[in-house]
Design an enzyme around this catalytic site. Structure first.
Site, short mmCIF file in Angstrom:
data_model
loop_
_atom_site.label_atom_id
_atom_site.label_comp_id
_atom_site.label_asym_id
_atom_site.label_seq_id
_atom_site.Cartn_x
_atom_site.Cartn_y
_atom_site.Cartn_z
N GLN A 162 0.66 -0.74 -0.54
CA GLN A 162 -0.22 0.34 -0.30
C GLN A 162 0.46 1.07 -0.19
O GLN A 162 1.50 1.30 0.82
CB GLN A 162 -0.41 0.23 1.22
CG GLN A 162 -1.77 1.05 1.14
CD GLN A 162 -2.12 2.33 0.25
OE1 GLN A 162 -3.11 0.89 -0.60
NE2 GLN A 162 -2.30 3.07 -0.16
N GLN A 164 0.54 4.59 -0.99
CA GLN A 164 -0.13 5.94 -0.75
C GLN A 164 -0.18 6.19 0.17
O GLN A 164 -1.23 5.30 0.81
CB GLN A 164 -1.89 6.28 -1.80
CG GLN A 164 -2.25 7.55 -1.60
CD GLN A 164 -3.29 7.66 -2.36
OE1 GLN A 164 -4.78 6.46 -2.22
NE2 GLN A 164 -3.66 9.34 -2.29
N PRO A 289 -5.27 -2.38 4.45
CA PRO A 289 -6.02 -1.33 5.51
C PRO A 289 -7.13 -0.32 4.76
O PRO A 289 -7.68 0.66 5.31
CB PRO A 289 -4.54 -0.94 5.90
CG PRO A 289 -4.44 -0.58 4.87
CD PRO A 289 -4.27 -2.66 4.18
N GLY A 292 -10.49 0.52 -0.71
CA GLY A 292 -10.10 -0.33 -2.02
C GLY A 292 -9.10 1.36 -2.36
O GLY A 292 -8.73 2.10 -1.45
N MET A 293 -7.43 0.43 -3.33
CA MET A 293 -6.87 1.49 -3.64
C MET A 293 -6.56 1.84 -5.22
O MET A 293 -6.72 0.23 -5.67
CB MET A 293 -5.87 1.14 -2.70
CG MET A 293 -4.46 1.74 -3.33
SD MET A 293 -4.52 3.19 -3.30
CE MET A 293 -3.33 4.23 -4.49
N GLU A 294 -6.88 2.55 -5.62
CA GLU A 294 -6.95 2.70 -7.29
C GLU A 294 -5.98 2.75 -8.43
O GLU A 294 -4.63 3.10 -8.91
CB GLU A 294 -7.31 4.32 -7.63
CG GLU A 294 -6.56 5.36 -6.81
CD GLU A 294 -6.25 5.80 -5.72
OE1 GLU A 294 -6.77 5.20 -4.85
OE2 GLU A 294 -6.41 7.18 -5.59
N GLU A 341 -9.71 12.67 -4.44
CA GLU A 341 -11.02 12.54 -3.58
C GLU A 341 -12.30 13.02 -3.94
O GLU A 341 -13.46 12.76 -4.31
CB GLU A 341 -10.91 12.57 -2.14
CG GLU A 341 -9.56 11.19 -2.40
CD GLU A 341 -9.41 9.83 -2.68
OE1 GLU A 341 -10.62 9.51 -2.75
OE2 GLU A 341 -8.49 9.43 -2.61
N ARG A 585 -9.34 -3.66 7.59
CA ARG A 585 -9.73 -2.03 7.20
C ARG A 585 -10.31 -1.00 8.41
O ARG A 585 -10.94 -0.79 9.26
CB ARG A 585 -10.74 -2.52 6.63
CG ARG A 585 -11.51 -1.39 5.96
CD ARG A 585 -12.63 -1.37 5.18
NE ARG A 585 -13.14 -0.48 4.06
CZ ARG A 585 -14.57 -0.37 3.48
NH1 ARG A 585 -15.09 -1.68 3.51
NH2 ARG A 585 -14.19 0.85 2.98
#
Ligand code: BES
Ligand code: ZN
Length: 631
Positions: A162, A164, A289, A292-294, A341, A585
């Site tokens: 992860q 970002q 965590p 979603g992550m793009e 965002e 999460r």
């Protein structure tokens, strides 16, 4: 005794480095350069020298929990460049050479809280290539190494990243600033029974030698670098989309995301062609965590959105929307995070509206509105009013602090206000042009405001008071003219809740308000608007009538558990513990632990549960919970 040559060399490297460092004071010119660095969360000085392409070679070692990597960069430098600076965090740098394999002098600067350490490499204006050999630390913050017991299949380990906001630097030495884009190729070696995937073009099948090659041809910022390794299988969902998951999760995932291909078309109909060729999803183990992550071409998703009825797939619309807002037009720094965002939430709801109708998207919007109001109030009460501005000031802070409802929901409502003011057609035309004109570029808040004025208001000769824009963007709190979503569905839920408060009979609600037809969102509204304080009879009546403790829907579970905690409803405690131990999460964990430590016996319970749960959490989540539960 086994002596690992790499370790020794890196220890010597560190020793030499620290020697150099004691003599390393920045010259005035260098200080000036670093002060004019536009991104306060990166040490890099792109005006000196900037990376343009990465060739990454990596060996993934599950036993040692390390990655041995070689990062080969193409760089572009100013005419007077004498150094290039990359970001690193807890990396052991073994060697740095140029394209001719000649060693380059380097120094690792002092570690700065959350930023890590600058890696400063001596170059000349002619240096075109860098080659950095390094190793990650077993505690690298972007990486989560899962034991087989922490996966669905229980037989194989799993690794995911992860990156970002600023964790890419913990697994690759890189100019880790959203304003710096590069293309990449990668050769990754993993145990031969595991599949490797990246934010790039991906394999659909296992390779018998465990060697995977990747290409990302479009330039991306470092925060979109991503890797997942595990016992992963693929299922196609359409001509340019599919889903990856552990084998036991694959069918369920494919069913949940059945509408994905239509979602991509809906998005394209709104704001122009999808620019990344394929759009795949990977459903990760539950410790992921985030929701979603793009990651480009391969969104990373939590399994907690597999509700069985597609009711939580707006998250996919959100990550897909980032393929335009964020991945194509990128916030210049984390102070401009709302450009990523807020735009994405706006786009997400437009996709949901196009697919499932306005009454559906208005439920999402109203839930957002309530979250936003609660959070703005809480932030102002906590003396964090400055952070309620869309344009943030996160200098000397962790960019993670900017991940609040402000960027997401206040950003969304600002765009919705513009949409309502100028009309859909004009606003959509403006956005479409904005995405195509700024594709693969960065955007600052200030530049966006200029574009808004020039390409929307002036272009269409629409009067608009600049102070309204300034108030939204640079002002605190939620402006008076915030649009209010309208949901008849929620009006019915409000009536049902009032009715229940009087007679406490779930059956009567069923008949009168048809609760058996309610969607997840109606239940969420019902749960969130119940009074904070309920007695044991009321809690039992709700639980027995509607089966909340037994729910398999993570959002409903999380909302219900808030009442379980606040009202010390012991029949819900087992579920609470299972949920906290098995879900990583952060969005679910933070409010539950926060509420728990405010109750009489809750502090002890929180500590006991956290002890079991912490080994299951990714750094992003455990660092937040450590802070919350300290002392
Ligand atoms: N890009 C974010 C996740 C993120 C933001 C990670 C900042 C690290 C730093 C992602 O697109 C996101 O917003 N995820 C949300 C889901 C969404 C539906 C609001 C999440 O994970 O909850
Ligand atoms: Zn997002």
């Amino acid at each position: 005794m086994n002596i690992n040559p790499i370790r020794i060399r890196s220890i010597i490297g560190w020793f030499v480095t620290s020697l150099i460092l004691t003599n390393c004071n920045l010259s005035n010119e260098e200080k000036e350069n670093s002060m004019s660095t536009p991104d306060p969360h990166s040490f890099s000085q792109p005006q000196q020298s900037v990376i343009t392409h990465l060739d990454w070679k990596a060996n993934i070692d599950f036993d040692k929990k390390t990655i041995n990597g070689e990062a080969k960069y193409r760089i572009k430098s100013s005419k007077s460049a004498s150094y290039i600076i990359l970001d690193t965090k807890n990396l052991s740098i073994e060697s740095v050479t140029n394209g001719n394999n000649e060693s380059l002098e380097f120094q690792i600067g002092e570690k700065v809280e959350s930023l890590g350490s600058p890696l400063k490499i001596a170059i000349t204006p002619q240096t075109r290539e860098l080659n950095i050999k390094y190793q990650t630390s077993p505690n690298a913050e972007a990486l989560q190494w899962l034991k087989p017991s922490q996966t669905a299949g229980k037989e194989n380990p799993f690794l995911f990243t992860q990156s970002q906001a600023i964790l890419a630097r913990s697994w690759i030495p890189v100019q880790d600033s959203p304003g710096i884009r590069f293309t990449y190729g990668a050769d990754v070696k993993v145990p031969s029974h595991l599949l490797a995937l990246m934010s790039a073009d991906n394999p659909t099948k296992l390779r018998s030698d465990g060697n995977y090659h990747f290409e990302m041809k479009q330039p991306i910022p470092a925060y979109l670098m991503a890797l997942a390794v595990g016992d992963i299988k693929f299922q196609s969902l359409g001509k340019r989309s599919g889903v990856y998951a552990e084998p036991s999760m694959l069918q369920k995932s494919a069913n949940e995301f059945e509408d994905l291909e239509n979602m991509i078309s809906a998005a394209e109909n709104l704001y122009g062609p999808y620019q990344w060729d394929r759009y795949d999803l990977i459903v990760l183990p539950p410790s992921f965590p985030f929701g979603g992550m793009e990651n480009p071409r391969l969104t990373f998703a939590t399994p907690t959105i597999l509700a069985g009825d597609k009711s939580l797939t707006s998250l996919v619309a959100h990550e897909l929307a980032h393929s335009w807002s964020g991945n194509l037009v990128t916030n210049a720094t984390w102070d401009d995070f709302w450009l990523n965002e807020g735009f994405t939430v706006y786009f997400e709801y437009r996709i949901m509206e196009a697919m499932y109708g306005r009454p559906y998207s208005e439920m999402l919007s109203l839930l957002s509105y309530q979250d936003l109001n609660d959070e703005v109030k809480e932030m102002i009460d906590n003396g964090e009013a400055e952070d309620t501005k869309l344009k943030l000031n996160l200098i000397r802070r962790n960019p993670d602090d900017g991940m609040t409802a402000i960027a997401y929901e206040k950003g969304y409502f600002f765009l919705r206000l513009l949409d309502e003011k100028v009309g859909r057609q004009k606003f959509d035309d403006f956005l479409k042009t904005y995405f195509s004109q700024n594709a693969f570029k960065v955007m600052t808040t200030e530049e966006f405001v200029i574009a808004l004025k020039r390409d929307l208001f002036d272009a269409y000769k629409i009067d608009w008071d600049q102070s309204i824009i300034d108030n939204w963007v640079y002002g605190v709190g939620l402006p008076q003219n915030c649009p209010l979503p309208v949901s008849d569905k929620f009006t019915i839920v409000d009536e049902a809740r009032e009715q229940w408060m009087i007679d406490e009979d779930p059956e009567s609600l069923d008949e009168k308000y048809l609760t058996y037809q309610w969607s997840t969102h109606e239940w969420l509204h019902f749960l969130r608007t119940l009074p904070d304080s309920l007695n044991q009879e009321q809690m039992s009546a709700l639980d027995n009538g509607f089966g909340f403790t037994q729910s398999n829907n993570s959002e409903i579970t999380a909302a219900w558990l808030m009442h379980v905690v606040k009202n010390e409803y012991t029949p819900g405690y087992n579920k609470l513990e299972t949920f906290l131990v098995n879900t990583g999460r952060r969005k679910f964990l933070t409010p539950l632990y926060k509420a728990l430590i405010l109750t009489a016996n809750g502090k002890q319970m929180a500590t006991d549960i956290y002890k079991k749960a912490r080994p299951n959490y990714h750094f992003v989540s455990y660092s937040t919970m450590d802070e919350l539960l300290k002392n």
